[in-house]
Design a protein around this motif. Structure first.
Motif, short mmCIF file in Angstrom:
data_model
loop_
_atom_site.label_atom_id
_atom_site.label_comp_id
_atom_site.label_asym_id
_atom_site.label_seq_id
_atom_site.Cartn_x
_atom_site.Cartn_y
_atom_site.Cartn_z
N SER A 39 0.82 -1.21 0.00
CA SER A 39 0.00 0.00 0.00
C SER A 39 0.85 1.26 0.00
O SER A 39 0.53 2.24 -0.69
N ASP A 40 1.95 1.24 0.74
CA ASP A 40 2.81 2.43 0.78
C ASP A 40 3.41 2.71 -0.59
O ASP A 40 3.50 3.87 -1.02
N LEU A 79 0.64 4.07 -2.94
CA LEU A 79 0.33 5.46 -2.62
C LEU A 79 1.45 6.39 -3.08
O LEU A 79 1.20 7.48 -3.59
N ASP A 96 0.30 13.84 5.05
CA ASP A 96 -0.79 12.88 4.83
C ASP A 96 -2.04 13.31 5.57
O ASP A 96 -1.97 14.01 6.58
N ALA A 138 -5.51 11.20 6.81
CA ALA A 138 -6.18 9.89 6.92
C ALA A 138 -5.35 8.80 6.26
O ALA A 138 -5.89 7.87 5.63
N GLY A 139 -4.02 8.90 6.37
CA GLY A 139 -3.14 7.88 5.83
C GLY A 139 -2.89 7.99 4.33
O GLY A 139 -2.22 7.13 3.76
N VAL A 140 -3.43 9.01 3.69
CA VAL A 140 -3.27 9.21 2.25
C VAL A 140 -2.64 10.57 2.02
O VAL A 140 -3.00 11.54 2.69
#
Length: 355
Positions: free
Chosen positions: A72-73, A76, A195, A197-199
């Protein structure tokens, strides 16, 4: 029905004519789908489906041999790397859809980046510098449109000149050096450059821009005018559509999205580098073409342009996993563009034969 709507309908009708709407003279319903049913079925599919499928297959093709690519990292990070080109491509769609082109976005990007960094370094609060940068981008787009109109020159030639002009102004303002000593602890840099919310915050901005501009192109009178002018400029002018005003608005929008990219880059990098953005104009155009916006005008896809930019980013990231030397990145990008254009041309020829 307004003159704009009538012009759009006429243009779309002219594009669809070619075989009378029949399948080799066979009556509908015998042994195959009727032309009407097939047309309805096709209309239910989004125009961007093809490029989205290509993007998904490309991600899977890299992720299967290299599972770390699907982390995921990493995904993104790959998406974040495409944000700046994606934003430029979103505005470029409107220019290309009306048979214009904005080659100056790389220079506009660098100049806006420098303007924002200088304002902040001189004591302007970062959040108050943002509107100034956006207005600068709009002004540069309007300048391109006015020169194109007043001198009656193709936007290709005008923006090729302003590309170097804007970049030169940015280099002069920055004295050829990177602008540093900015208050990096300010919320502008920690929030817009970080970032949410993690995005990455930039991806949220890109999502909002895509939604707004997709609706603007497909559902508003302005979008209808852009498509009508691109389909047939003479017919659009004859029907009363304000061609000059629409050109100014489209190129101003291209400048605005480029300035938005510069704001996000300033927040992320924390410095104003006047050398950034070289070659971005060609990548933005390539993203639009890959996403289904033809140079011939008449239509465009904001979502497709963003998908095209992400394809370019995925290719660049995939080359790292396949341990391909970085010197081959441009080669691979050019190959992707050629394949995309060839596939689009083949699909169009196939569609004409079926009609």
């Amino acid at each position: 029905m307004t003159e704009t709507d009538r012009a759009v309908d006429d243009a779309e009708r002219a594009r669809e004519q070619g075989g009378g709407g029949r399948w080799f003279g066979l009556p509908p319903g015998r042994g195959r789908l009727s032309a009407g049913r097939l047309g309805n079925w096709r209309r239910r599919l989004p125009d961007e489906l093809g490029v989205l499928v290509v993007l998904a297959l490309l991600v899977a093709g890299i992720g299967i041999p290299y599972p770390d690519f699907l982390d995921s990292d990493n995904l993104l990070s790959t998406a974040h790397n495409s944000v700046y080109i994606s934003l430029m491509a979103c505005g470029m769609v409107f220019a290309l859809a009306m048979r214009e082109v904005d080659l100056s976005v790389g220079g506009s990007y660098a100049m806006c980046l420098v303007v924002g960094a200088l304002l902040i370094r001189e004591g302007v609060p970062p959040w108050l510098a943002v509107p100034a940068v956006l207005v600068t981008g709009i002004a540069l787009g309007v300048f391109n449109a006015l020169v194109t109109t007043l001198l009656a020159l193709p936007s290709f030639i005008v923006t090729l000149g302003t590309l170097m002009l804007f970049r030169g102004v940015g280099l002069a303002l920055a004295d050829g050096k990177q602008i540093t000593d900015l208050p990096l602890d300010d919320s502008f840099f920690t929030l817009a450059g970080g970032d949410a919310a993690g995005v990455p915050f930039a991806l949220w901005v890109l999502l909002a821009v895509v939604v707004v501009l997709a609706v603007l192109l497909a559902r508003t009178r302005f979008g209808a005018r852009v498509r009508a002018i691109g389909s047939n400029p003479d017919a659009a002018a004859f029907s009363g559509i304000p061609v000059v005003r629409t050109r100014v608005q489209a190129l101003a929008l291209s400048g605005l999205t480029t300035a938005c990219a510069a704001v996000l880059a300033l927040a992320y990098y924390g410095a104003g580098d006047p050398t950034l953005g070289q070659g971005y104009e060609l990548q933005a155009i390539a993203a639009c073409i890959i996403g289904g916006t033809p140079l011939a005008g008449g239509r465009g896809s904001v979502v497709g342009a963003v998908a095209g930019a992400m394809i370019l980013s995925v290719v660049a990231s995939g080359l790292v996993f396949f341990e391909v030397p970085i010197n081959w990145t441009s080669f691979a990008t050019g190959g992707v563009i050629l394949v995309a254009v060839a596939a689009d041309s083949a699909l169009r020829r196939g569609g004409r034969r079926r009609h």
